[in-house]
Design a protein around this motif. Structure first.
Motif, PDB file in Angstrom:
ATOM      1  N   ASP A 103       0.818  -1.211   0.000  1.00  5.84           N
ATOM      2  CA  ASP A 103       0.000   0.000   0.000  1.00  5.84           C
ATOM      3  C   ASP A 103       0.852   1.260   0.000  1.00  5.84           C
ATOM      4  OD1 ASP A 103      -2.493  -1.286  -0.004  1.00  5.84           O
ATOM      5  OD2 ASP A 103      -2.413  -1.579   2.175  1.00  5.84           O
ATOM      6  N   GLY A 104       2.187   1.067   0.085  1.00  7.04           N
ATOM      7  CA  GLY A 104       3.084   2.213   0.075  1.00  7.04           C
ATOM      8  C   GLY A 104       3.412   2.765   1.443  1.00  7.04           C
ATOM      9  N   ASP A 105       3.022   2.052   2.492  1.00  8.99           N
ATOM     10  CA  ASP A 105       3.283   2.521   3.857  1.00  8.99           C
ATOM     11  C   ASP A 105       4.668   2.090   4.322  1.00  8.99           C
ATOM     12  OD1 ASP A 105       0.729   3.699   4.218  1.00  8.99           O
ATOM     13  OD2 ASP A 105      -0.126   1.713   4.619  1.00  8.99           O
ATOM     14  N   LEU A 106       5.338   2.977   5.052  1.00  9.57           N
ATOM     15  CA  LEU A 106       6.630   2.652   5.645  1.00  9.57           C
ATOM     16  C   LEU A 106       6.398   1.772   6.864  1.00  9.57           C
ATOM     17  CD1 LEU A 106       9.711   3.032   5.903  1.00  9.57           C
ATOM     18  CD2 LEU A 106       9.225   5.115   7.227  1.00  9.57           C
ATOM     19  N   VAL A 107       6.975   0.574   6.846  1.00  8.34           N
ATOM     20  CA  VAL A 107       6.789  -0.398   7.928  1.00  8.34           C
ATOM     21  C   VAL A 107       7.967  -0.380   8.891  1.00  8.34           C
ATOM     22  CG1 VAL A 107       6.481  -2.855   8.465  1.00  8.34           C
ATOM     23  CG2 VAL A 107       5.389  -1.871   6.435  1.00  8.34           C
TER      24      VAL A 107
END
Length: 273
Positions: A103-107
Motif C-alpha cells: 500500500d506504500g506505507d513505511l513499515v
C-alpha cells in the motif's frame, strides 16, 4: 537428479573434445545458500541488496536521487525492502534499507521513502508473485538505447539472453503502475522509452546481474552500430539461449561481483544482525 546421473544418460562422446566437455559438465557447481531461519534469509537478502547498490554506484549508474532496487521480504511477501530517497548508492548499507508494504506505507526503517520507486515496485510485486527483486536506474547506455524505439537485436551471447524476453514500454505515456507490471508478462526486462532499463528476477543476484548485463549489451550495440555492424545470430539459436538462461544462471553470474564488492567495501553489511 545428480550431475553424475545426468552425465550417465548422455550419449557416448565421439571425439576427445566431446569427452572433455562431458566430463567438465559433470563437475559440481556453486549453489545458492540454504537458510536455517527466515531471519537469516532476510539478512542475506538485505546484504545482497546493499551490495547491488554499491556495485551500481561504482559503475556510475546513479543519477542524482533517481533509481531504485528492491527485494521482496522472505517472511512477508506483501512487504519489500528498498533504498531511501536521497541517499547515495555508494553509501547504502543493509541498515539503511526501508521496509515498505504494497500500500506504500513505511513499515520499518529511518529515512525518506522513495516517492518514485514505491508505486512502480509495489505494482510489480502485486501482479507478479514470482518476482522477488526489481531494479530500475537511469544508466547511461540504457537510457540512450531507449531513445530509438527498438528491441535489442541478438548480436551476441549476452544479448541473446534477452531475445524474446524483453519489451518496450512507454512509461511517460502509460505511467509506472499496473500497465508497466502487465508489460513484464513473460519478460525479464523492459526498455522504458526515453527513460532507461528495468530488470526483474527471482533473487537480487539475478536482477542485478541482468541489469548490468543489459546495460553492457546496450553499450556494445551502440558501439557496433556506430561502425556499421548489423550482423545478428540465428534467431532460433538466440531463442534457445534465452530459454536456457534460468534464475540460477543469474544468481551464479552475480557471485564474482558480490565477492569483489564485499572485499572492497565490507561496511555495506551494516551493523544489524
Amino acid at each position: 537428479m545428480s550431475n553424475a546421473a545426468t552425465a550417465s544418460q548422455q550419449p557416448a562422446p565421439r571425439t576427445d573434445i566431446e569427452r572433455r566437455f562431458q566430463k567438465a559438465m559433470g563437475y559440481p557447481r556453486p549453489q545458492p545458500p540454504v537458510f536455517a531461519s527466515v531471519e537469516e534469509e532476510r539478512a542475506h537478502r538485505k546484504h545482497k541488496l546493499a551490495a547491488a547498490f554499491r556495485i551500481f554506484g561504482k559503475l556510475g549508474y546513479d543519477e542524482g536521487v533517481m533509481g531504485h532496487i528492491s527485494a521482496r521480504d522472505p517472511e512477508n511477501p506483501n512487504h519489500f525492502w528498498m533504498n531511501p530517497f536521497g541517499l547515495s548508492f555508494n553509501l547504502i548499507s543493509a541498515d539503511d534499507l526501508l521496509l515498505i508494504d504494497l500500500d506504500g506505507d513505511l513499515v520499518q526503517g529511518e529515512g525518506y521513502p522513495h516517492p518514485g520507486g514505491i508505486p512502480l515496485h509495489a505494482a510489480i510485486y502485486t501482479r507478479r508473485p514470482d518476482i522477488l527483486s526489481v531494479a530500475h536506474v537511469h544508466s547511461l547506455y540504457g537510457r540512450t538505447w531507449t531513445t530509438n524505439g527498438r528491441l535489442i537485436p541478438p548480436a551476441s551471447a549476452e544479448s541473446a539472453v534477452f531475445f524474446g524476453k524483453h519489451a518496450i514500454y512507454d512509461s511517460h505515456a502509460h505511467g509506472e503502475g499496473d500497465l508497466l507490471a502487465q508489460a513484464l508478462e513473460g519478460n525479464r526486462a523492459l526498455l522504458l522509452k526515453n527513460h532507461g532499463l528495468l530488470t526483474v528476477g527471482q533473487s537480487v543476484d539475478e536482477t542485478a546481474y541482468l541489469f548490468i548485463s543489459l546495460e553492457k549489451v546496450c553499450q556494445s550495440q551502440i558501439a557496433a552500430e556506430s561502425m556499421g555492424s548489423t550482423l545478428t545470430m540465428d534467431e532460433e539459436y538466440a531463442r534457445r539461449s534465452a530459454e536456457r538462461f534460468q534464475a540460477y544462471n543469474g544468481w551464479l553470474n552475480f557471485q564474482p561481483l558480490y565477492q569483489s564488492i564485499l572485499k572492497e567495501q565490507p561496511d555495506l553489511l551494516g551493523e544489524a544482525p
